[in-house]
Write an enzyme that holds these catalytic residues in place. Structure first.
Site, mmCIF file in Angstrom:
data_model
loop_
_atom_site.group_PDB
_atom_site.id
_atom_site.type_symbol
_atom_site.label_atom_id
_atom_site.label_comp_id
_atom_site.label_asym_id
_atom_site.label_seq_id
_atom_site.Cartn_x
_atom_site.Cartn_y
_atom_site.Cartn_z
ATOM 1 N N LYS A 192 1.011 4.090 -2.757
ATOM 2 C CA LYS A 192 0.679 5.532 -2.272
ATOM 3 C C LYS A 192 1.563 6.512 -2.600
ATOM 4 C CE LYS A 192 -3.794 4.880 -1.743
ATOM 5 N NZ LYS A 192 -4.911 5.408 -2.568
ATOM 6 N N TYR A 251 0.835 -1.109 -0.001
ATOM 7 C CA TYR A 251 0.078 0.161 0.018
ATOM 8 C C TYR A 251 0.889 1.324 0.052
ATOM 9 C CZ TYR A 251 -3.828 3.125 1.647
ATOM 10 O OH TYR A 251 -4.699 4.153 1.693
HETATM 11 P P1 NAD Z 1 -13.309 2.349 0.713
HETATM 12 O O1 NAD Z 1 -13.059 0.760 0.583
HETATM 13 O O2 NAD Z 1 -14.752 2.480 1.373
HETATM 14 O O3 NAD Z 1 -13.751 2.607 -0.869
HETATM 15 C C1 NAD Z 1 -12.894 2.415 -2.151
HETATM 16 C C2 NAD Z 1 -13.812 2.274 -3.386
HETATM 17 O O4 NAD Z 1 -13.003 1.983 -4.106
HETATM 18 C C3 NAD Z 1 -14.875 1.232 -3.137
HETATM 19 O O5 NAD Z 1 -16.180 1.796 -3.404
HETATM 20 C C4 NAD Z 1 -14.020 0.293 -4.029
HETATM 21 O O6 NAD Z 1 -15.244 -0.682 -4.403
HETATM 22 C C5 NAD Z 1 -13.537 1.040 -5.007
HETATM 23 N N1 NAD Z 1 -12.675 0.112 -5.988
HETATM 24 C C6 NAD Z 1 -11.719 -0.811 -5.504
HETATM 25 N N2 NAD Z 1 -11.050 -1.454 -6.482
HETATM 26 C C7 NAD Z 1 -11.878 -0.805 -7.553
HETATM 27 C C8 NAD Z 1 -11.454 -1.097 -8.935
HETATM 28 N N3 NAD Z 1 -10.485 -2.114 -9.296
HETATM 29 N N4 NAD Z 1 -12.156 -0.453 -9.759
HETATM 30 C C9 NAD Z 1 -13.005 0.354 -9.423
HETATM 31 N N5 NAD Z 1 -13.317 0.764 -8.108
HETATM 32 C C10 NAD Z 1 -12.646 0.056 -7.143
HETATM 33 O O7 NAD Z 1 -12.331 3.051 0.957
HETATM 34 P P2 NAD Z 1 -11.958 4.629 1.327
HETATM 35 O O8 NAD Z 1 -11.849 4.423 2.900
HETATM 36 O O9 NAD Z 1 -13.259 5.443 1.316
HETATM 37 O O10 NAD Z 1 -10.865 5.067 0.761
HETATM 38 C C11 NAD Z 1 -10.850 5.846 -0.509
HETATM 39 C C12 NAD Z 1 -9.428 6.362 -0.806
HETATM 40 O O11 NAD Z 1 -8.720 6.974 0.079
HETATM 41 C C13 NAD Z 1 -8.626 5.206 -1.119
HETATM 42 O O12 NAD Z 1 -7.866 5.406 -2.341
HETATM 43 C C14 NAD Z 1 -7.652 4.918 -0.037
HETATM 44 O O13 NAD Z 1 -6.623 4.271 -0.034
HETATM 45 C C15 NAD Z 1 -7.515 6.396 0.566
HETATM 46 N N6 NAD Z 1 -7.404 6.573 1.953
HETATM 47 C C16 NAD Z 1 -8.017 6.015 3.045
HETATM 48 C C17 NAD Z 1 -8.046 6.551 4.391
HETATM 49 C C18 NAD Z 1 -9.014 6.347 5.483
HETATM 50 O O14 NAD Z 1 -8.488 6.515 6.481
HETATM 51 N N7 NAD Z 1 -10.216 5.660 5.162
HETATM 52 C C19 NAD Z 1 -6.871 7.087 4.774
HETATM 53 C C20 NAD Z 1 -5.834 7.326 3.663
HETATM 54 C C21 NAD Z 1 -6.237 7.048 2.106
#
Ligand code: NAD
Length: 467
Positions: A377, A373
């Protein structure tokens, strides 16, 4: 909605207990709501002698109808008068209990280290007057644009000042350093409005670079994305859904993309927003082609592309399978590159378009169990930096956000120990909300943000990790 601990220490008894045993005392952060002012209170404007931004800042504040006081200095009074800013005069030596929602200081006049004393002169008597969820914004010159090594060193010193002050501020107040390239003065409005307003609630102690970019178009600040089309990947839930909501609020027609297995959720979400749904796995061989075709056929192109879709597959490296490594890299990094290649090649992103990528604080700090990851990133950050000059040639910008601990289903499922550590180990002692990430993305997506290109801004409340 604040987490339970934040709610508990927000009542008088909880506050007393927390303070007596030395526990963190987070306060619910103020967030922006449509129709709310940019700044709900007074701004105090100060400047180092010989700076170049008091005039442009006064203009932005006047147009944003912000109530302003200035230090009693001829150059500041003249700048305010030119901007038709009806500013009061504030003299800290006169005492009194005047408080400010924000302190803004133009430090571009600082040309050598001895002049950094002007920071102390302005802030020491005023910093304790900052209200809860208040702001400190310091404006400087990027060190690489300074005219001498001494000026570069003094300007670089501002970063340490802002990062330390971010850790001293209490009650949800935050600090920002905005580097304004010479010639970029007309591009200040979107960044000054963002950093001063509750939209930047969970962005703390970041360095933002504003460059000259394309000319700034006239913008309706309530609906800056009116008439624009925005593609948001991973839009059916979590942060992606919040991004879709905020971009819709700002006037965009959102094309939400997600994997077919989440098609029902995606369609429900997009129906609720008046957007449209595109069911697609972004790692598919012909994903780029399909996105180009859909956006071209249905919308005649796209103005904003948000790469939000992302996954984790955590394991320490020795136990990580090639599949777990490969899937994370394929979705979080390679698919974004391939989508951008297809969109740029077909000129699907209209002139003035914006690409915004979602990285992660763990791509900066690293985290055990997340070599895949963190690699993906950090690669996103590299992509933003490397593509900035490339997309600029097509009149586009690319920027990124790196969220820290955000309250989502993913973080709610963490064991309590790491979850509480993640929430509290930052300057505002709480997790951010998906809307905080979305607001930062909407700021980059705004047509007024032509001067922002190649920035990666952390949305992490000044997390101690990777700082
Ligand atoms: P989440 O899992 O709730 O949402 C991610 C979405 O991406 C899901 O709807 C999933 O179906 C979609 N997805 C995954 N693979 C896919 C593919 N191959 N094609 C199309 N869609 C796809 O996660 P989140 O927490 O909402 O995270 C969103 C973004 O923020 C991510 O990139 C994550 O790495 C980043 N992020 C989240 C956090 C946190 O604290 N939640 C922190 C840092 C970064």
């Amino acid at each position: 909605m604040p987490d339970l601990y934040t709610q508990l220490v927000s009542n008088p008894l909880g506050k007393l207990v927390a303070s007596n045993v030395g526990l963190p005392q987070p306060v619910p952060l103020e967030r922006w709501a449509p129709g709310a002012p940019v700044v709900d209170g007074q701004v105090l404007l100060g400047a180092a002698g010989g700076g170049r931004l008091a005039g442009p800042v006064a203009e932005v504040l006047a147009l944003a109808e912000v109530a302003v006081s200035t230090e009693l200095r001829d150059d500041l009074r003249t700048a305010a008068a030119h901007a038709h800013l009806d500013a009061a005069v504030f003299n800290p030596e006169a005492g009194g209990d005047q408080r400010f929602k924000a302190l803004v200081f133009d430090a571009t006049g600082i040309k050598q280290s001895a002049e950094l004393a002007q920071l102390h002169h302005f802030f020491a008597p005023t910093v304790r007057r900052v209200q809860p969820s208040g702001r400190v914004v310091v404006l400087g010159t990027p060190p690489d644009a300074a005219r001498s090594p001494k000026e570069a060193a003094a300007q670089r010193a501002l970063e340490g000042f802002v990062r330390a002050l971010g850790k001293e501020l209490r009650h949800g107040a935050t600090a920002h350093l905005v580097h304004v390239e010479p010639g970029a003065e007309p591009h200040l409005a979107s960044t000054l409005r963002f950093t001063l307003s509750p939209k930047s609630a969970y962005v703390d102690a970041q360095v933002i670079r504003v460059g000259a970019g394309q000319a700034v178009p006239d913008v309706d600040w309530q609906r800056p994305l009116d008439g624009k089309v925005a593609l948001v990947t991973g839009a059916s839930r979590g942060i992606g859904l919040a991004i879709a909501e905020v971009l819709t609020r700002d006037g965009a027609h959102v094309v939400g993309l997600d994997v077919p297995v989440l098609g029902d959720d995606l369609r429900d979400a997009m129906d609720g927003l008046g957007g449209s749904a595109l069911e697609l796995d972004i790692t598919g061989e012909d994903a780029g082609e399909q996105v180009v075709r859909h956006l071209g056929d249905e919308h005649g192109g796209v103005d904003v592309v948000v790469h939000n879709a992302g996954i984790t597959r955590d394991k320490t490296l020795g136990r990580m399978s090639a599949e777990q490594w490969g899937l994370v890299l394929a979705i979080n990094l390679t698919a974004e590159e391939r989508l951008d290649d297809a969109l740029l090649h077909a000129s699907t992103i209209r002139r003035g378009g914006r690409i915004v990528c979602v990285s992660s604080m763990n791509g900066i700090a690293g985290a055990a169990g997340q070599t895949n990851y963190a690699t993906s990133k950090a690669g996103v950050i590299g992509m933003v930096e490397a593509m900035a000059p490339v997309v600029a040639k097509q009149g586009l910008t690319i920027n990124g956000v790196a969220p820290g601990f955000i309250e989502t289903a993913m973080t709610a499922a963490m064991p309590i120990g790491p979850r509480e550590a993640g929430r509290r180990m930052n300057s505002v002692s709480q997790g951010g909300l998906p809307v905080d990430v979305a607001e930062a993305i909407a700021w980059f997506a705004s047509p007024a943000s032509t001067g922002l290109n190649g920035n990666v801004v952390r949305v992490c409340g000044q997390s101690l990790l990777g700082a």
